[in-house]
Design a protein around this motif. Sequence first.
Motif: not given
Length: 239
Positions: A1-5, A7-17, A198-204
């Motif tokens: 996973m690259n750096r931007a991803m 960071k996004r993962l970190q933000r998601l983990a800190e959010s309320k869900g 949300e992380l930009g991982i291919d979901c097709r």
Amino acid sequence: MNRAMRKRLQRLAESKGPAIRRDSPQNELVDTLYQRQHARTLEILQLPEEPALKALRLCHSVHEASEQAWALGKDLHQPKIDCRSGCSWCCHVPVRAHILDAIGAAAPVLSTPLDYSLPSRRREDLVGIFQPCPLLVDGQCSIYPQRPVVCRAYQSRDESICRVRFDRQDPSISIPMSMELYGLTGMPQLATLSILGELGIDCRPVVLGLAIQALQQDFEGMVADWLDGGRSFDEVTVV
Ligand code: SF4
């Protein structure tokens, strides 16, 4: 996973869900299943593991949660289900599955070349193709514990209609599914896909047989690229 991803993962983990509605047993069950898998997905994605191991862990967690959801849905709705071991009418189609499902299904057959080809990957063509899934061996699913979520969720209330559909090769005949069970069984996967998306991982969606063939060529490389936001499944997606 690259750096931007990351960071996004970190933000998601800190959010309320996601929240849980408690206005009906059905809504509460759906939201609880979703919330649990959402949290589990974030947890797995943060593990310091090799991409292939992480993807397999993620896939198994979705499958395990789907099984639990299926059992809870069966208790709640008590649907009549005609599916049984050895019945494989619905296995004679090009299965459209998620990439995570293809990774889980490929892992046990990496050294077993699949004899499989299709005339098209177009959605509208796929519905009219009635050929056996390459994982169907002697009328049984050869990777049953690792079968995709869609195969778990497809539950027919009337086998005779599945047979007529297959005999006539007529895609306009709908399989009479238990929609409640279908929705519940797929719920955990939706939670995981929402995070991957949300992380930009291919979901097709991919064509299962073609995706497994591609993974047999370079399992670790394809999975690592996919988890890094790459498009390594471009040649096997449903178009
Ligand atoms: S993966 Fe297994 S259950 Fe799904 S269509 Fe193929 S043979 Fe059938």
